[in-house]
Design a protein around this motif. Structure first.
Motif, PDB file in Angstrom:
ATOM      1  N   LEU A 369     -24.866  30.685   4.260  1.00 59.69           N
ATOM      2  CA  LEU A 369     -26.278  30.990   4.038  1.00 59.69           C
ATOM      3  C   LEU A 369     -26.941  31.617   5.256  1.00 59.69           C
ATOM      4  N   LYS A 370     -26.153  31.790   6.302  1.00 63.56           N
ATOM      5  CA  LYS A 370     -26.647  32.435   7.531  1.00 63.56           C
ATOM      6  C   LYS A 370     -27.906  31.743   8.065  1.00 63.56           C
ATOM      7  N   MET A 371     -27.810  30.461   8.155  1.00 67.00           N
ATOM      8  CA  MET A 371     -28.931  29.726   8.743  1.00 67.00           C
ATOM      9  C   MET A 371     -28.419  28.431   9.344  1.00 67.00           C
ATOM     10  N   SER A 372     -29.176  27.915  10.282  1.00 61.30           N
ATOM     11  CA  SER A 372     -28.825  26.593  10.772  1.00 61.30           C
ATOM     12  C   SER A 372     -29.901  25.647  10.261  1.00 61.30           C
ATOM     13  N   ILE A 373     -29.456  24.556   9.709  1.00 61.62           N
ATOM     14  CA  ILE A 373     -30.400  23.650   9.058  1.00 61.62           C
ATOM     15  C   ILE A 373     -30.770  22.522  10.022  1.00 61.62           C
ATOM     16  N   GLN A 374     -32.025  22.233  10.047  1.00 58.50           N
ATOM     17  CA  GLN A 374     -32.526  21.200  10.943  1.00 58.50           C
ATOM     18  C   GLN A 374     -31.908  19.833  10.624  1.00 58.50           C
ATOM     19  N   ARG A 375     -31.489  19.108  11.666  1.00 53.11           N
ATOM     20  CA  ARG A 375     -30.981  17.740  11.473  1.00 53.11           C
ATOM     21  C   ARG A 375     -32.098  16.746  11.752  1.00 53.11           C
ATOM     22  N   ILE A 376     -32.251  15.793  10.897  1.00 56.38           N
ATOM     23  CA  ILE A 376     -33.228  14.733  11.148  1.00 56.38           C
ATOM     24  C   ILE A 376     -32.471  13.420  11.181  1.00 56.38           C
ATOM     25  N   LYS A 377     -32.552  12.743  12.310  1.00 57.12           N
ATOM     26  CA  LYS A 377     -31.788  11.510  12.421  1.00 57.12           C
ATOM     27  C   LYS A 377     -32.740  10.336  12.527  1.00 57.12           C
ATOM     28  N   LEU A 378     -32.602   9.415  11.621  1.00 58.46           N
ATOM     29  CA  LEU A 378     -33.517   8.276  11.577  1.00 58.46           C
ATOM     30  C   LEU A 378     -32.762   7.006  11.952  1.00 58.46           C
ATOM     31  N   ARG A 379     -33.334   6.242  12.846  1.00 60.66           N
ATOM     32  CA  ARG A 379     -32.655   5.074  13.393  1.00 60.66           C
ATOM     33  C   ARG A 379     -32.209   4.095  12.301  1.00 60.66           C
ATOM     34  N   ASP A 380     -33.080   3.822  11.374  1.00 60.49           N
ATOM     35  CA  ASP A 380     -32.764   2.801  10.375  1.00 60.49           C
ATOM     36  C   ASP A 380     -31.585   3.164   9.480  1.00 60.49           C
ATOM     37  N   PHE A 381     -31.228   4.412   9.498  1.00 62.63           N
ATOM     38  CA  PHE A 381     -30.194   4.836   8.555  1.00 62.63           C
ATOM     39  C   PHE A 381     -28.948   5.346   9.252  1.00 62.63           C
ATOM     40  N   GLY A 382     -28.783   4.922  10.478  1.00 60.26           N
ATOM     41  CA  GLY A 382     -27.564   5.314  11.173  1.00 60.26           C
ATOM     42  C   GLY A 382     -27.825   6.260  12.308  1.00 60.26           C
ATOM     43  N   ARG A 401     -30.708  24.559  18.492  1.00 61.78           N
ATOM     44  CA  ARG A 401     -32.108  24.917  18.548  1.00 61.78           C
ATOM     45  C   ARG A 401     -32.835  24.311  17.367  1.00 61.78           C
ATOM     46  N   GLY A 402     -34.100  24.368  17.411  1.00 60.48           N
ATOM     47  CA  GLY A 402     -34.868  23.807  16.317  1.00 60.48           C
ATOM     48  C   GLY A 402     -36.078  23.132  16.879  1.00 60.48           C
ATOM     49  N   GLY A 403     -36.820  22.463  16.028  1.00 60.98           N
ATOM     50  CA  GLY A 403     -38.064  21.823  16.445  1.00 60.98           C
ATOM     51  C   GLY A 403     -37.802  20.753  17.484  1.00 60.98           C
ATOM     52  N   GLY A 404     -38.756  20.479  18.282  1.00 60.54           N
ATOM     53  CA  GLY A 404     -38.613  19.432  19.281  1.00 60.54           C
ATOM     54  C   GLY A 404     -38.780  18.079  18.641  1.00 60.54           C
ATOM     55  N   ASP A 405     -38.683  17.090  19.461  1.00 58.76           N
ATOM     56  CA  ASP A 405     -38.846  15.733  18.993  1.00 58.76           C
ATOM     57  C   ASP A 405     -40.259  15.550  18.463  1.00 58.76           C
ATOM     58  N   ARG A 406     -40.325  14.876  17.346  1.00 59.63           N
ATOM     59  CA  ARG A 406     -41.644  14.736  16.735  1.00 59.63           C
ATOM     60  C   ARG A 406     -42.198  13.329  16.855  1.00 59.63           C
ATOM     61  N   GLY A 407     -41.761  12.656  17.858  1.00 60.55           N
ATOM     62  CA  GLY A 407     -42.393  11.397  18.186  1.00 60.55           C
ATOM     63  C   GLY A 407     -42.027  10.251  17.264  1.00 60.55           C
ATOM     64  N   GLY A 408     -40.838  10.298  16.736  1.00 58.24           N
ATOM     65  CA  GLY A 408     -40.312   9.110  16.094  1.00 58.24           C
ATOM     66  C   GLY A 408     -40.733   8.875  14.653  1.00 58.24           C
ATOM     67  N   THR A 409     -41.461   9.743  14.068  1.00 62.10           N
ATOM     68  CA  THR A 409     -41.783   9.495  12.666  1.00 62.10           C
ATOM     69  C   THR A 409     -40.588   9.804  11.798  1.00 62.10           C
ATOM     70  N   GLY A 410     -39.773  10.690  12.280  1.00 63.25           N
ATOM     71  CA  GLY A 410     -38.575  11.048  11.529  1.00 63.25           C
ATOM     72  C   GLY A 410     -38.889  11.826  10.262  1.00 63.25           C
ATOM     73  N   ARG A 411     -40.111  12.176  10.019  1.00 65.20           N
ATOM     74  CA  ARG A 411     -40.430  12.860   8.774  1.00 65.20           C
ATOM     75  C   ARG A 411     -40.310  14.361   8.903  1.00 65.20           C
ATOM     76  N   ALA A 412     -40.302  14.795  10.109  1.00 67.39           N
ATOM     77  CA  ALA A 412     -40.383  16.232  10.266  1.00 67.39           C
ATOM     78  C   ALA A 412     -39.022  16.867  10.413  1.00 67.39           C
ATOM     79  N   GLY A 413     -39.053  18.149  10.430  1.00 66.74           N
ATOM     80  CA  GLY A 413     -37.845  18.860  10.775  1.00 66.74           C
ATOM     81  C   GLY A 413     -37.043  19.278   9.572  1.00 66.74           C
ATOM     82  N   SER A 414     -37.251  20.466   9.156  1.00 63.87           N
ATOM     83  CA  SER A 414     -36.371  21.014   8.135  1.00 63.87           C
ATOM     84  C   SER A 414     -36.385  22.507   8.333  1.00 63.87           C
ATOM     85  N   THR A 415     -35.530  23.170   7.589  1.00 72.27           N
ATOM     86  CA  THR A 415     -35.381  24.592   7.792  1.00 72.27           C
ATOM     87  C   THR A 415     -35.755  25.329   6.536  1.00 72.27           C
ATOM     88  N   ARG A 416     -36.559  26.324   6.723  1.00 73.72           N
ATOM     89  CA  ARG A 416     -36.911  27.136   5.562  1.00 73.72           C
ATOM     90  C   ARG A 416     -36.295  28.503   5.769  1.00 73.72           C
TER      91      ARG A 416
END
Ligand code: AMP
Length: 517
Positions: A369-382, A401-416
């Protein structure tokens, strides 16, 4: 032909195609004001009698792109019915196409019939005897009815192959070739496919005569979709899923699993946890599948737990999330799955759960798909709270590369795709990243890696094929056609019982809130 250019959303909308007044009236009643790009680029050419090769993903409006001009053409002349044949890979898609034909044919006196397996064939035989203008069929059952002498197709003037790549995946190509051999050689052929694997390309070359080719974002998902990868331990997938289902922007979700057995079990578990979830998988009876689809469409359920094949081509507005509980076997399957959201120019989220075993599959998807997809890692889920794999160094030393840390909400970060952004989402990396390292083991309870020989649910790996599903005929005939997938997925499915949880949903046990707009 009128001179206005429908591509530009001309004032006349569908009227500019010169469609029959009775068809136009139905189009207006259906609320279609402006043609979608695939329609603007196809309708005129089909009316002119040209062959068409349409490269368009689901949700782009391709059904009307062929249904409208076909009805327009059929109102002229008198041939031997059925004069148009549409082949589709699944019953759900066939039903949808049929509905659209009926909507547009409302004032024309023309009729359409659906033919698919898994149900009593007598009503279909009766329907064929009444000689409808259009037959929408899954190849397996149609071939059976042809062999038994009930379906006579020697009057077919227009053939449509919809979702041709799915038909290939499902091993339908030999059946299709047998059907084609019985059609009159002089006819108009329209082939639509979301992706164009080599086999489909060469099949199209042999079928189509100087086709008008329409290519809409070939192999690329809609740009209205935000993509995100969620590294997770296998055993925590359901908890992560429930977390996503409780997000503020959740409306409804299709959750994809690798096998019928896993889909059935997850739907049952979610239902028991109070979610309004229902399974859609090929081992269910046709009526249970229809009940599940209708329930999901009407908002009785807000989570549809599906296998790839059962969910193909289905069109449901307002699917806010597509969740790949299991990583798809191929990049094309990824495209198809996420085509269930962001439909008809709405926005949606595509969330993919990634375990240790999935990194190479994810890399394939990103490369294709010629894109790199944002990884979101949430503590509670591994994962570690608030960090994303894209913020770490991959094994190859590449800084993601990708968005910076979003302060622990874990809700952010995806690739369009296409770099478009919505508030609160991460940035598209401009190049393909090295696969991220496996998630950090937070709890010590589980073995750090799954045994390769067994799946996390304890069944032998070979027991979980992609699942042979289709139009309701015996899996036997389809078995050879499935494309071998990663991780043993090309093998025959041994899992899956007789019924899904279609009938069992709808209850609510005080679980998560409902939010259906
Ligand atoms: P399809 O790709 O044919 O499954 O269409 C996706 C959805 O878009 C369906 O719900 C169609 O009814 C809808 N649709 C298709 N074309 C139009 C249009 N020109 N205006 C409004 N809705 C449309």
């Amino acid at each position: 032909m009128t001179a206005a250019n429908p591509r530009k959303g001309s004032k006349g909308g569908f009227a500019t195609f010169g469609l029959d007044a009775n068809i136009l009236k139905a189009v207006q009643e259906a609320g279609y004001e402006e043609p979608r790009p695939i329609q603007a680029k196809t309708i005129r050419q089909v009316i002119e009698g040209r062959d068409v090769l349409g490269l368009a993903q689901t949700g782009t409006g391709k059904t009307a792109a062929f249904a409208l001009p076909i009805l327009h053409r059929l109102r002229e002349g008198r041939g031997k019915n059925p004069r148009a044949l549409v082949l589709a890979p699944t019953r759900e898609l066939a039903i949808q196409i049929h509905k659209e034909f009926e909507t547009f044919a409302k004032y024309t006196g023309m009729r359409a019939l659906t033919v698919f397996g898994g149900v009593n064939q007598n009503p279909q035989i009766k329907g064929l005897r009444s000689r409808p203008e259009v037959v929408v069929a899954c190849p397996g059952r149609l071939l059976d009815l042809m062999r038994e002498g009930y379906a006579k197709l020697d009057g077919v003037e227009i053939l449509v192959l919809d979702e041709a790549d799915h038909m290939l995946d499902m091993g339908f190509l030999p059946d299709i070739k047998r059907i084609l051999a019985k059609l009159p050689p002089r006819r108009q052929n329209l082939l639509f496919s979301a992706t164009m694997p080599r086999e489909i390309r060469s099949f199209a070359d042999s079928l189509l005569h100087k086709p008008h080719t329409v290519e809409l974002a070939h192999s690329a998902p809609a740009e209205t979709i935000d993509h995100a990868l969620y590294p997770v331990e296998e055993r925590k997938k359901t908890a992560l899923l429930r977390h996503l289902l409780s997000e503020k922007d959740f409306v409804s979700a299709i959750v994809f699993l690798r096998t019928k057995h896993r889909a059935r079990r997850l739907a049952r578990d979610l239902d028991a946890m109070g979610h309004r979830a229902v399974a859609l998988q090929g081992n269910m009876s046709q009526s249970a599948r229809q009940k599940a689809m209708e329930g999901f469409r009407k908002g009785q359920f807000d989570v549809l737990v599906a296998t790839d094949i059962a969910a193909r081509g289905i069109d449901v507005a307002q699917v806010s999330h597509v969740i790949n509980y299991d990583v798809p076997n191929t990049p094309d399957a990824y495209t198809h799955r996420i085509g269930r959201t962001g439909r008809a120019e709405r926005s949606g989220k595509a969330c993919t759960f990634v375990t240790h075993e999935d990194f190479s599959a994810v890399k394939d998807i990103e490369r294709k798909l010629k894109m790199s997809i944002q990884r979101i890692k949430l503590r509670d889920f591994g994962g570690e709270e608030g960090t994303k794999l894209s913020d770490r160094r991959g094994p190859a030393g590449g800084r993601a590369r990708g968005g910076g840390d979003r302060g622990g909400t874990g809700r952010a970060g995806s690739t369009r795709l296409g770099g478009a952004r919505r508030g609160g989402f991460g940035r598209v990396g401009g190049r393909l990243e090295a696969p991220a390292p496996p998630p950090v083991q937070v709890s010590g309870e589980d073995p750090p890696r799954l045994k390769r020989s067994r799946r996390s649910d304890g069944a032998p790996r070979e027991a979980f094929g992609a699942g042979i599903e289709g139009d309701g005929r015996s899996g036997e005939r389809r078995a050879g056609g499935g494309r071998p997938g990663r991780g043993g997925s090309g093998s025959r499915s041994a899992g899956g019982g007789a019924s899904g949880s279609a009938g069992g949903g709808g209850r609510r046990r005080g679980g998560p809130r409902r939010r259906r707009r």
